[in-house]
Write a protein that holds these residues in place. Sequence first.
Motif, PDB file in Angstrom:
ATOM      1  N   PRO A 119     -12.811   7.247 -17.245  1.00  0.00           N
ATOM      2  CA  PRO A 119     -13.048   8.679 -17.004  1.00  0.00           C
ATOM      3  C   PRO A 119     -13.587   8.986 -15.612  1.00  0.00           C
ATOM      4  O   PRO A 119     -13.283  10.036 -15.062  1.00  0.00           O
ATOM      5  CB  PRO A 119     -14.103   9.060 -18.056  1.00  0.00           C
ATOM      6  N   GLN A 159     -12.924   7.502 -12.726  1.00  0.00           N
ATOM      7  CA  GLN A 159     -11.825   7.549 -11.762  1.00  0.00           C
ATOM      8  C   GLN A 159     -10.950   8.778 -11.991  1.00  0.00           C
ATOM      9  O   GLN A 159     -10.481   9.396 -11.034  1.00  0.00           O
ATOM     10  CB  GLN A 159     -10.991   6.263 -11.841  1.00  0.00           C
ATOM     11  N   ASP A 160     -10.742   9.157 -13.259  1.00  0.00           N
ATOM     12  CA  ASP A 160      -9.958  10.368 -13.546  1.00  0.00           C
ATOM     13  C   ASP A 160     -10.604  11.576 -12.891  1.00  0.00           C
ATOM     14  O   ASP A 160      -9.927  12.404 -12.275  1.00  0.00           O
ATOM     15  CB  ASP A 160      -9.877  10.615 -15.063  1.00  0.00           C
ATOM     16  N   LEU A 161     -11.933  11.667 -13.024  1.00  0.00           N
ATOM     17  CA  LEU A 161     -12.641  12.806 -12.438  1.00  0.00           C
ATOM     18  C   LEU A 161     -12.537  12.769 -10.916  1.00  0.00           C
ATOM     19  O   LEU A 161     -12.289  13.804 -10.273  1.00  0.00           O
ATOM     20  CB  LEU A 161     -14.110  12.806 -12.884  1.00  0.00           C
ATOM     21  N   ASP A 220     -10.171  11.493  -9.162  1.00  0.00           N
ATOM     22  CA  ASP A 220      -8.797  11.883  -8.815  1.00  0.00           C
ATOM     23  C   ASP A 220      -8.630  13.396  -8.866  1.00  0.00           C
ATOM     24  O   ASP A 220      -8.049  14.000  -7.960  1.00  0.00           O
ATOM     25  CB  ASP A 220      -7.796  11.235  -9.779  1.00  0.00           C
ATOM     26  N   GLU A 221      -9.141  14.004  -9.943  1.00  0.00           N
ATOM     27  CA  GLU A 221      -8.987  15.455 -10.095  1.00  0.00           C
ATOM     28  C   GLU A 221      -9.732  16.203  -8.995  1.00  0.00           C
ATOM     29  O   GLU A 221      -9.216  17.154  -8.428  1.00  0.00           O
ATOM     30  CB  GLU A 221      -9.493  15.915 -11.470  1.00  0.00           C
ATOM     31  N   ARG A 276      -6.737  19.998 -16.559  1.00  0.00           N
ATOM     32  CA  ARG A 276      -6.963  18.570 -16.285  1.00  0.00           C
ATOM     33  C   ARG A 276      -8.347  18.336 -15.701  1.00  0.00           C
ATOM     34  O   ARG A 276      -9.053  17.404 -16.074  1.00  0.00           O
ATOM     35  CB  ARG A 276      -5.897  18.025 -15.345  1.00  0.00           C
ATOM     36  N   GLU A 328     -10.884  18.777 -18.446  1.00  0.00           N
ATOM     37  CA  GLU A 328     -10.905  17.650 -19.379  1.00  0.00           C
ATOM     38  C   GLU A 328     -11.621  16.445 -18.786  1.00  0.00           C
ATOM     39  O   GLU A 328     -12.349  15.739 -19.477  1.00  0.00           O
ATOM     40  CB  GLU A 328      -9.476  17.278 -19.774  1.00  0.00           C
ATOM     41  N   SER A 329     -11.419  16.222 -17.477  1.00  0.00           N
ATOM     42  CA  SER A 329     -12.091  15.058 -16.907  1.00  0.00           C
ATOM     43  C   SER A 329     -13.595  15.300 -16.824  1.00  0.00           C
ATOM     44  O   SER A 329     -14.384  14.371 -16.996  1.00  0.00           O
ATOM     45  CB  SER A 329     -11.491  14.659 -15.558  1.00  0.00           C
ATOM     46  N   LYS A 335     -14.870  14.555 -20.367  1.00  0.00           N
ATOM     47  CA  LYS A 335     -14.967  13.123 -20.680  1.00  0.00           C
ATOM     48  C   LYS A 335     -16.189  12.509 -20.031  1.00  0.00           C
ATOM     49  O   LYS A 335     -16.877  11.692 -20.628  1.00  0.00           O
ATOM     50  CB  LYS A 335     -13.699  12.393 -20.219  1.00  0.00           C
TER      51      LYS A 335
END
Lengths: 198, 198
Positions: A5, A7-9, A11-12, B41, B44-45, B48
């Motif tokens: 999560p 890394q997802d954040l 990235d976003e 997106r 959601e991040s 999480k």
Amino acid sequence: MYEGPVQDLIDELGRLPGVGPKSAQRIAFHLLAAEPADVTRLQESLQKVKEGVVFCDVCGNVSAETTCRICGDSRRDPAVVCVVEEPKDVLAVERTREFKGRYHVLGGALDPLSGVGPDQLRVRELMARIGSDGITEVIIATDPNTEGEATATYLVRMLRDFPGLNVTRLASGLPMGGDLEFADELTLTRALSGRRAV
Amino acid sequence: MYEGPVQDLIDELGRLPGVGPKSAQRIAFHLLAAEPADVTRLQESLQKVKEGVVFCDVCGNVSAETTCRICGDSRRDPAVVCVVEEPKDVLAVERTREFKGRYHVLGGALDPLSGVGPDQLRVRELMARIGSDGITEVIIATDPNTEGEATATYLVRMLRDFPGLNVTRLASGLPMGGDLEFADELTLTRALSGRRAV
């Protein structure tokens, strides 16, 4: 890089304008350590903006109601309309505390290469306003760059047909606090051609 | 400034580290114009991360599982542990591709003025690991600043008691690609005292 999560954040966040990979990382770790309530507040404001921001029916500025504070303010002169590209330009003019008229937000500037023609801007709405609202002066305050100048030229041509309407343009010239020596040629040319008797 | 949800979003974004009022405004208007799916997106991040990020039980790094990729990788030497302050320092060391051991993330550096003592860091976990895991070398890789140096000094004192344990510290000296002429006094002093026979 990181796993899951976080890394997802990163990235976003990195997709946002002006946020590079390092800032995205810094913001992500800040949010990781932040109170859940702070993150919730950010989420909620995103949600509200996603659900749809209200734009003023009259001027097209972002607004809390269907008529914005400025268009609803009877002390502001409805006969003078300042035409700007974006909501942030309204803010810039308001900061001068010199303008007592109303606004019209185009929502951008003409840019044929990016597919922005008159139909993508709120030009038709401007024409309708002028035709019905008793407007006596339109101040064109688009940005002093290629797109803004093209938009201004286009608007001047469209507005010529309204009898008795004053169409004006913000003055170009030397910025205050600047040095003549450091002014670019175009600015200095404009300052010269726009010189005034004192 | 602006009205309603847009200003709320600008305010929330402006609270993030490294995001000034102008950037916050720019990001908010970007999100306003973005596809709802993009905003979703990002939401959601955030969700999480708020729901809880997993940290590796062994090293304390952010992780997708309870054991991170590095601690779970049998090709990495479990006898050498690099002690860093933050997850981003793990990334920095990994980028060198030179280190084949494992990590221990302290979660910060000693900073008594901000109330960060040994108990706020993962020092106890480090001692437990060294006591049981067959570790032969601990490389202290805290930041080369006051807090990092204090943390290193503290760790060296704590680790002295383990018989047969090598405790090392990253070399201080001139950064590669720099100019000797522009090196600060402290760096140059360290580079001199750390000089090596060639």
